[in-house]
Every structure is written in structure tokens, then in C-alpha cells.
Design an enzyme around this catalytic site. Structure first.
Site, PDB file in Angstrom:
ATOM      1  N   ARG A 289      18.572 -17.725 -17.931  1.00 55.07           N
ATOM      2  CA  ARG A 289      18.464 -16.373 -17.395  1.00 55.07           C
ATOM      3  C   ARG A 289      19.795 -15.654 -17.602  1.00 55.07           C
ATOM      4  O   ARG A 289      20.869 -16.227 -17.380  1.00 55.07           O
ATOM      5  CB  ARG A 289      18.111 -16.391 -15.903  1.00 55.07           C
ATOM      6  CG  ARG A 289      16.623 -16.603 -15.624  1.00 55.07           C
ATOM      7  CD  ARG A 289      15.784 -15.462 -16.152  1.00 55.07           C
ATOM      8  NE  ARG A 289      14.369 -15.559 -15.844  1.00 55.07           N
ATOM      9  CZ  ARG A 289      13.463 -16.081 -16.646  1.00 55.07           C
ATOM     10  NH1 ARG A 289      13.842 -16.596 -17.813  1.00 55.07           N
ATOM     11  NH2 ARG A 289      12.182 -16.092 -16.318  1.00 55.07           N
ATOM     12  N   GLU A 318      18.086  -6.928 -18.910  1.00 54.78           N
ATOM     13  CA  GLU A 318      16.983  -6.731 -19.856  1.00 54.78           C
ATOM     14  C   GLU A 318      16.078  -5.581 -19.417  1.00 54.78           C
ATOM     15  O   GLU A 318      15.860  -5.401 -18.217  1.00 54.78           O
ATOM     16  CB  GLU A 318      16.173  -8.024 -19.966  1.00 54.78           C
ATOM     17  CG  GLU A 318      16.959  -9.166 -20.577  1.00 54.78           C
ATOM     18  CD  GLU A 318      16.155 -10.459 -20.642  1.00 54.78           C
ATOM     19  OE1 GLU A 318      14.941 -10.444 -20.342  1.00 54.78           O
ATOM     20  OE2 GLU A 318      16.750 -11.491 -20.985  1.00 54.78           O
ATOM     21  N   HIS A 336      14.910 -12.439 -25.658  1.00 58.72           N
ATOM     22  CA  HIS A 336      14.240 -13.286 -24.662  1.00 58.72           C
ATOM     23  C   HIS A 336      12.929 -13.836 -25.244  1.00 58.72           C
ATOM     24  O   HIS A 336      11.865 -13.725 -24.635  1.00 58.72           O
ATOM     25  CB  HIS A 336      13.963 -12.493 -23.380  1.00 58.72           C
ATOM     26  CG  HIS A 336      13.707 -13.378 -22.184  1.00 58.72           C
ATOM     27  ND1 HIS A 336      13.941 -12.970 -20.891  1.00 58.72           N
ATOM     28  CD2 HIS A 336      13.230 -14.647 -22.102  1.00 58.72           C
ATOM     29  CE1 HIS A 336      13.617 -13.941 -20.054  1.00 58.72           C
ATOM     30  NE2 HIS A 336      13.186 -14.971 -20.769  1.00 58.72           N
TER      31      HIS A 336
END
Length: 379
Positions: A289, A318, A336
């Protein structure tokens, strides 16, 4: 846990999941006679795409309601009005649909019917879900991490290689179409790149994904693996010849490449203090993360050479990517997508349904992540 073992607070890692408590399972089992209506499952988001037979079985045993794509306020309104009735379970088969209602925080969770006992969702990460509050409301949350393990591990290997071999520099130079940039990369990369063989890969989090990365790194590249976790996995470390680091500081100070493979527990794991422990020229890879890293601190560590290269699949804000990092020739950035593959999506879909069937049959959820807090509410 021994006195020498770090607590989750010390390490920045979340507490490990505990074994399934059969007393919890028995108290949340859903039973129904042939004369009663079928228990309701709320399916969030898009249609099933692959596992049609299993979905058909689910529909034969339970009544499936659909929310499709709905925004947060409309979702809250529907819950207040009991649009889907007193459903016993929620199912979200894909990570990019069915999440339009935003973070699952107390405001949202408190609107769920008391009948709801399980939420099975796609994806490995669950930082967008307050799993503790769900447990306090008697709801088991299940992720689908095993389904994307292979895909994430493969992407991690790509990022590890990119940090050792300056792949972004070579790629950007060639793609630019500029002959001077091409010559620069062609003539100078060899002087600053290395093979990963024999280097120490420090993995933070030796769960399923971290372990699979360790297997690939040792088998294919003969890397030496160090790892840190809140528990010691002796069988896993033996199988890959890994060294267990009792604290994060030990791992950071001895690794040639630090790789993050741990859930985000609400706190930054690598900031200014931690980067000072890195060996000069260490590489950094993050497939966990983005919020685990203080990105401004990382920029500083790269500017002074503490971190020589980075591979980042995830980012702190993000879908926005830190421009100071993205523009560097020694940083590989992805969108991602480490776990994004057809195989992962098929697995997400299937494992979510398997979690629901197993749990509602009284056998316990397959991949629960919040049983430690659920147990506390029952004691």
C-alpha cells in the site's frame, strides 16, 4: 509471543489473524428450514464473469439481491429503507466495481442490518474497510489475497529486477527516440547496475504474497532473504533459507533491497527515521500500500543516494502519482496493477463465493481477517 517479539505497534504491522474460533462460527451460523424464505445475499457491483456454475449454486441456496453500481448517499438511503431486506451476507467479486460507496467506515457499517454476518470481497488489501468496527457489529470480513498471490509476486520480481538493472532509465531513453539519450544509457548503465544474485532481499511481511516472492527470488536469482513480521514463520523461513529479523530496524540496516508486502494498518512504516537506517544505495520495492511510505521522505532519500532505485506499484494518493518520484529515471512506477490478471479475477470471484458458502454452512470463513476483534466482542 515471546518478550523479544515486537508487538504490532512496535513494528507498524497489523496483528496476525488467529485461528477460527468455533464458538464464534456456531453463534453466527445461518440456519433455515425448507418452509422459510431463503437468506438474502447482497451482491455489490457487476455481474459474474467466470464462475457461473458456482454462482448458480449460490443462487439456488440463497436469494441474491443486487446493488449494481450505486454512490455512497444512494447506498446509505437504500440501507435505511431496507431496500434489500435483512440480508445475511455481502459479496463484492471485483475490486473496481461495487465500491462506489467509498470507504466502509462506522457511518456506513452502522446502517447494515443486524442480520448481516459476513462480507466477502475481492482484493488483498483492506485499508478501505474498518474491519474492527465490522467485528464489533458481528461481521466477519474476508479478503481474497490468495487469488492474486502469483500475479503480485511476479510483478514484485519485475520491480526488483528494475531496481537492480536500471530498467526505467534504459526504457525511457529508448522510448524517447533521442539518439543522445539512447547512447547515454547504452554506454553508462553497465557501470551502475548489478545482478540481484547474492544480494539480501529484506521482505516486510512474510504472508502468502511475501512468501511467494521469497520463493521466486531465491529459486530464480539466488537472493538471500531476510524478513520481519509480527510472528515468526519457521517452516517458511526454512524452506527458503530466510533469516528472521526480530525488529524492523535490523531488516532495514542489513538489506540491499527492501520490499513491502504487509497490509496498511493506519500508520506510515517508512519515514525519515527509517530511511536513515538504510545502507547507502539500498533499493526499495512496494507492492503493498502506498501509504506505508512517506513519499517526501523517500524523495529525500533518493536525492542523497540512500535509496538508489525504487519500484512502486502503489502510491500514497492514488490515482495521483508523486511527480517527484515518477519523473526520476531510477524509479519504476506502475498503476497499482501488480495483482491485475485474468487468473486473479477468476480467483477473486470464486473465493468470495466459497467464503460465503463455507461460513453460512457453519464451517467458518476461509480467509477471514478480523476474527481477533470478533472474538473480543464475544468474550
Amino acid at each position: 509471543m515471546s518478550a523479544a517479539t515486537p508487538t504490532p505497534q512496535d513494528s507498524g504491522l497489523p496483528p496476525p489473524p488467529r485461528a477460527i474460533d468455533k464458538s464464534i462460527v456456531s453463534k453466527t451460523t445461518i440456519t433455515v428450514s425448507s418452509h422459510e424464505p431463503k437468506p438474502v445475499i447482497l451482491h455489490l457491483g457487476d455481474d459474474i464473469r467466470w464462475n457461473y456454475e458456482l454462482y448458480k449454486e449460490l443462487g439456488e441456496r440463497y436469494h441474491i439481491e443486487r446493488s449494481f453500481s450505486v454512490g455512497r448517499e444512494d447506498f446509505k438511503k437504500a440501507l435505511r429503507e431496507k431496500q434489500w431486506g435483512d440480508f445475511v451476507a455481502m459479496y463484492r467479486p471485483f475490486w473496481n466495481t461495487g465500491g462506489e460507496m467509498g470507504n466502509w467506515d462506522p457511518e456506513l457499517i452502522e446502517l447494515l442490518p443486524k442480520s448481516c454476518k459476513i462480507y466477502a470481497s475481492a482484493g488483498a488489501g483492506f485499508d478501505w474497510v474498518d474491519t474492527k468496527t465490522m467485528a464489533e457489529h458481528g461481521i466477519v470480513y474476508c479478503n481474497s489475497a490468495p487469488s492474486c498471490t502469483e500475479s503480485v509476486a511476479d510483478a514484485a520480481i519485475v520491480l526488483i529486477i528494475s531496481t537492480f538493472r536500471a530498467i526505467p532509465w534504459s526504457f525511457l531513453a529508448a522510448r524517447s527516440g533521442d539518439p543522445d539519450k539512447f547512447r547515454d544509457a547504452n554506454q553508462n548503465i553497465a557501470a551502475v547496475t548489478h545482478n540481484p544474485n547474492g544480494h539480501v532481499l529484506g521482505i516486510v511481511g512474510l504472508g502468502k504474497i511475501g512468501y511467494r516472492i521469497a520463493q521466486k527470488a531465491t529459486a530464480a536469482f539466488e537472493m538471500k532473504v531476510w524478513y520481519h513480521d509480527v510472528v515468526r514463520f519457521e517452516e517458511r523461513e526454512k524452506s527458503v533459507g530466510a533469516k528472521w529479523c526480530e525488529n524492523l530496524d535490523e531488516l532495514l540496516s542489513g538489506s540491499d533491497c527492501v520490499l513491502l508486502a504487509t497490509p496498511f494498518s493506519g500508520a506510515v512504516l517508512l519515514g525519515p527515521k527509517e530511511f536513515k537506517l538504510f545502507k547507502h544505495g539500498t533499493r526499495l520495492v512496494n507492492i503493498a500500500r502506498g501509504k506505508l511510505i512517506d513519499e517526501e521522505a523517500l524523495v529525500g532519500a533518493m536525492e542523497d543516494g540512500t535509496v538508489s532505485a525504487a519500484g512502486l506499484d502503489v502510491h500514497a494518493n492514488e490515482p495521483y502519482v508523486n511527480e517527484k518520484l515518477a519523473k526520476r529515471e531510477n524509479v519504476m512506477v506502475l498503476s497499482h496493477t501488480a495483482g491485475a490478471s485474468v487468473e486473479s479475477h477468476i480467483g477473486f470471484e470464486r473465493l468470495g463465493m466459497e467464503n460465503l458458502i463455507s461460513f453460512l454452512d457453519g464451517k467458518g470463513a476461509i480467509t477471514p481477517v478480523n476474527l481477533q476483534w470478533l472474538r473480543e466482542t464475544k468474550e
